[in-house]
Design a protein around this motif. Structure first.
Motif, PDB file in Angstrom:
ATOM      1  N   SER A  96       0.719  -1.383   0.207  1.00 40.50           N
ATOM      2  CA  SER A  96      -0.036  -0.307  -0.337  1.00 40.50           C
ATOM      3  C   SER A  96       0.933   1.378   0.128  1.00 40.50           C
ATOM      4  CB  SER A  96      -1.092  -0.057   1.305  1.00 40.50           C
ATOM      5  OG  SER A  96      -0.699   0.156   2.665  1.00 40.50           O
ATOM      6  N   VAL A  97       0.115   2.400  -0.292  1.00 43.92           N
ATOM      7  CA  VAL A  97       1.051   3.529  -0.458  1.00 43.92           C
ATOM      8  C   VAL A  97       1.434   4.011   1.201  1.00 43.92           C
ATOM      9  CG1 VAL A  97       0.708   6.270  -0.896  1.00 43.92           C
ATOM     10  CG2 VAL A  97       0.147   4.948  -2.679  1.00 43.92           C
ATOM     11  N   THR A  98       1.186   3.735   2.257  1.00 42.89           N
ATOM     12  CA  THR A  98       1.089   4.175   3.135  1.00 42.89           C
ATOM     13  C   THR A  98       2.310   3.331   3.716  1.00 42.89           C
ATOM     14  OG1 THR A  98      -1.265   4.715   4.164  1.00 42.89           O
ATOM     15  CG2 THR A  98       0.486   3.880   5.813  1.00 42.89           C
ATOM     16  N   ASP A  99       2.221   1.698   3.695  1.00 45.98           N
ATOM     17  CA  ASP A  99       3.646   0.589   4.287  1.00 45.98           C
ATOM     18  C   ASP A  99       4.523   1.285   3.209  1.00 45.98           C
ATOM     19  OD1 ASP A  99       1.566  -0.625   5.588  1.00 45.98           O
ATOM     20  OD2 ASP A  99       1.687  -1.851   4.666  1.00 45.98           O
ATOM     21  N   ALA A 100       4.441   1.743   1.909  1.00 46.18           N
ATOM     22  CA  ALA A 100       5.333   1.935   0.980  1.00 46.18           C
ATOM     23  C   ALA A 100       6.031   3.318   1.089  1.00 46.18           C
ATOM     24  CB  ALA A 100       5.092   1.979  -0.297  1.00 46.18           C
ATOM     25  N   ARG A 101       5.390   4.217   2.157  1.00 45.51           N
ATOM     26  CA  ARG A 101       6.033   5.578   2.924  1.00 45.51           C
ATOM     27  C   ARG A 101       6.914   5.196   3.763  1.00 45.51           C
ATOM     28  NH1 ARG A 101       0.956   9.704   1.071  1.00 45.51           N
ATOM     29  NH2 ARG A 101       1.456   9.826  -0.203  1.00 45.51           N
ATOM     30  N   ALA A 102       6.524   3.742   4.694  1.00 50.69           N
ATOM     31  CA  ALA A 102       6.789   3.736   5.848  1.00 50.69           C
ATOM     32  C   ALA A 102       8.633   3.468   5.381  1.00 50.69           C
ATOM     33  CB  ALA A 102       5.986   2.918   6.619  1.00 50.69           C
ATOM     34  N   ARG A 103       8.258   2.178   4.396  1.00 48.66           N
ATOM     35  CA  ARG A 103       9.233   1.263   4.169  1.00 48.66           C
ATOM     36  C   ARG A 103      10.977   2.553   3.468  1.00 48.66           C
ATOM     37  NH1 ARG A 103      12.503  -1.798   4.697  1.00 48.66           N
ATOM     38  NH2 ARG A 103      13.921  -3.375   3.346  1.00 48.66           N
ATOM     39  N   VAL A 104      10.095   3.627   2.796  1.00 46.10           N
ATOM     40  CA  VAL A 104      11.114   4.449   2.646  1.00 46.10           C
ATOM     41  C   VAL A 104      11.857   5.162   3.616  1.00 46.10           C
ATOM     42  CG1 VAL A 104      11.431   6.428   1.550  1.00 46.10           C
ATOM     43  CG2 VAL A 104       9.826   4.791   0.562  1.00 46.10           C
ATOM     44  N   LEU A 105      11.118   5.257   4.895  1.00 42.53           N
ATOM     45  CA  LEU A 105      11.775   5.819   5.521  1.00 42.53           C
ATOM     46  C   LEU A 105      12.771   5.539   6.218  1.00 42.53           C
ATOM     47  CD1 LEU A 105       8.771   8.468   7.264  1.00 42.53           C
ATOM     48  CD2 LEU A 105      10.438   8.928   5.705  1.00 42.53           C
ATOM     49  N   GLU A 106      12.554   3.901   6.882  1.00 39.80           N
ATOM     50  CA  GLU A 106      13.379   3.052   7.386  1.00 39.80           C
ATOM     51  C   GLU A 106      13.898   2.780   6.837  1.00 39.80           C
ATOM     52  OE1 GLU A 106      12.928  -1.789   7.949  1.00 39.80           O
ATOM     53  OE2 GLU A 106      11.033  -1.054   7.697  1.00 39.80           O
ATOM     54  N   LEU A 107      14.021   2.724   4.946  1.00 38.37           N
ATOM     55  CA  LEU A 107      15.688   2.643   4.061  1.00 38.37           C
ATOM     56  C   LEU A 107      16.370   3.794   4.570  1.00 38.37           C
ATOM     57  CD1 LEU A 107      13.494   0.911   1.220  1.00 38.37           C
ATOM     58  CD2 LEU A 107      15.006  -0.005   2.600  1.00 38.37           C
ATOM     59  N   LEU A 108      15.990   4.908   4.362  1.00 36.23           N
ATOM     60  CA  LEU A 108      16.906   6.116   4.349  1.00 36.23           C
ATOM     61  C   LEU A 108      17.796   6.373   5.942  1.00 36.23           C
ATOM     62  CD1 LEU A 108      14.193   8.419   3.107  1.00 36.23           C
ATOM     63  CD2 LEU A 108      16.381   7.577   1.705  1.00 36.23           C
ATOM     64  N   ASP A 109      17.234   5.729   6.888  1.00 31.88           N
ATOM     65  CA  ASP A 109      17.456   5.892   7.336  1.00 31.88           C
ATOM     66  C   ASP A 109      18.852   4.403   8.065  1.00 31.88           C
ATOM     67  OD1 ASP A 109      18.075   6.209  10.734  1.00 31.88           O
ATOM     68  OD2 ASP A 109      16.987   4.576  11.383  1.00 31.88           O
ATOM     69  N   GLN A 110      18.299   3.530   7.420  1.00 32.95           N
ATOM     70  CA  GLN A 110      19.313   2.409   6.872  1.00 32.95           C
ATOM     71  C   GLN A 110      20.112   2.362   6.395  1.00 32.95           C
ATOM     72  OE1 GLN A 110      17.279  -1.370   5.759  1.00 32.95           O
ATOM     73  NE2 GLN A 110      18.280  -2.520   6.204  1.00 32.95           N
ATOM     74  N   VAL A 111      20.744   3.296   4.998  1.00 29.66           N
ATOM     75  CA  VAL A 111      21.881   3.818   4.403  1.00 29.66           C
ATOM     76  C   VAL A 111      22.281   5.317   5.048  1.00 29.66           C
ATOM     77  CG1 VAL A 111      20.380   2.501   2.287  1.00 29.66           C
ATOM     78  CG2 VAL A 111      20.265   4.986   1.990  1.00 29.66           C
TER      79      VAL A 111
END
Length: 283
Positions: A122-137
């Motif tokens: 979902s768009v909501t889940d994707a946005r949450a994953r994006v924030l997680e990925l940015l933090d990860q890198v």
């Protein structure tokens, strides 16, 4: 799964010849290698050795003319394109040039979320994953609203790594991912790869012409010369005391910080080249 994560056996790749009546050209001559779960296998060799072609074959971008590629015990050598696309969750890639591999007209948030939405998030889940990925890198959350051109080369490569990590893959093919970066940025990005592997357990097939880079990141190393494997083994041994003359030459060609050691390496490499030339004339 009983075998390694990736098992390449007797792989051959042949390209059509250039020009009228040109013969096909085989670029891989029966290459065998394997990558275990959570491991980094370094592929090293000079330009034209076939190391990038191996990565392309694993990704389905180069058609094998012989041999077999197994991923998680499944034969993926000649699978249909539709099945190959469904495997994108498990096999991802980071290319050499971080800028040309990113769509310049999309924001970083769109670049990272688009494949997730396509795969059913979902768009909501994707946005949450994006924030997680940015933090990860190691990028700030506000990076999601910015365009690729607003970042340095090292930061863009971090975005490319985040995109590869988005679907939580089991294997990432890294095709010269730091060769376009300066030395200090190279080290930071390599350390990021290592940190991500420790936290996620992802495996890397890491392609590079630089033995120093391979030494920094790899658990095991496979050395390629003219489309064939000439040496393979633990990274510590291969990058410190290689057995094959070609690998020894690669080691001597790698730069070192100490000028005296660098001069010794240059002289030793020159002697080896002279000996090879003498042996060739004698035969």
């Amino acid at each position: 799964m009983t075998g390694p994560l990736l098992d390449v056996s007797e792989l051959r790749v042949t390209y059509p010849g250039r020009g009228f009546r040109a013969r096909p050209h085989e670029v891989l001559h029966g290459v065998s290698l394997s990558v275990r779960e959570g491991e980094t296998l370094g592929l090293v060799g000079e330009s034209g050795s076939g190391k990038t072609t191996i990565g392309r074959a694993v990704l389905g971008l180069a058609k094998p003319s012989g041999g077999r590629i197994l991923f998680r015990d499944q034969d993926i050598t000649h699978i249909p394109a539709k099945v190959r696309r469904s495997m994108a969750r498990d096999i991802q890639v980071v290319f050499q040039d971080p800028y040309t591999s990113l769509n310049p007209s999309l924001t970083i948030g769109d670049i990272l979320s688009e494949p997730l939405v396509v795969q059913g998030s979902s768009v909501t889940d994707a946005r949450a994953r994006v924030l997680e990925l940015l933090d990860q890198v190691g990028l700030p959350a506000d990076a999601a609203a910015r365009l690729p051109r607003e970042f340095s080369g090292g930061q863009r490569q971090r975005v490319a790594i985040a995109r590869a990590l988005a679907p939580r893959p089991r294997l990432i093919v890294c095709d010269e991912p730091v060769s376009a970066l300066d030395l200090s940025t190279q080290t930071r990005v390599l350390d990021l790869f290592i940190d991500i592997q420790r936290r996620t357990g992802v495996a890397y097939l890491f392609v590079s012409h630089d033995l120093a880079v391979i030494r920094h990141i790899s658990h095991r190393v496979t050395v390629l010369y003219r489309g064939a494997v000439v040496e393979t083994g633990p990274a510590d041994r291969i990058t410190a005391s290689p057995e094959h003359p070609y690998t020894q030459d690669l080691l001597l060609a790698a730069p070192v910080a100490d000028p005296a050691r660098q001069r010794e390496r240059r002289e030793k490499r020159s002697r080896l080249a002279t000996n090879k030339s003498t042996e060739t004339k004698a035969s």
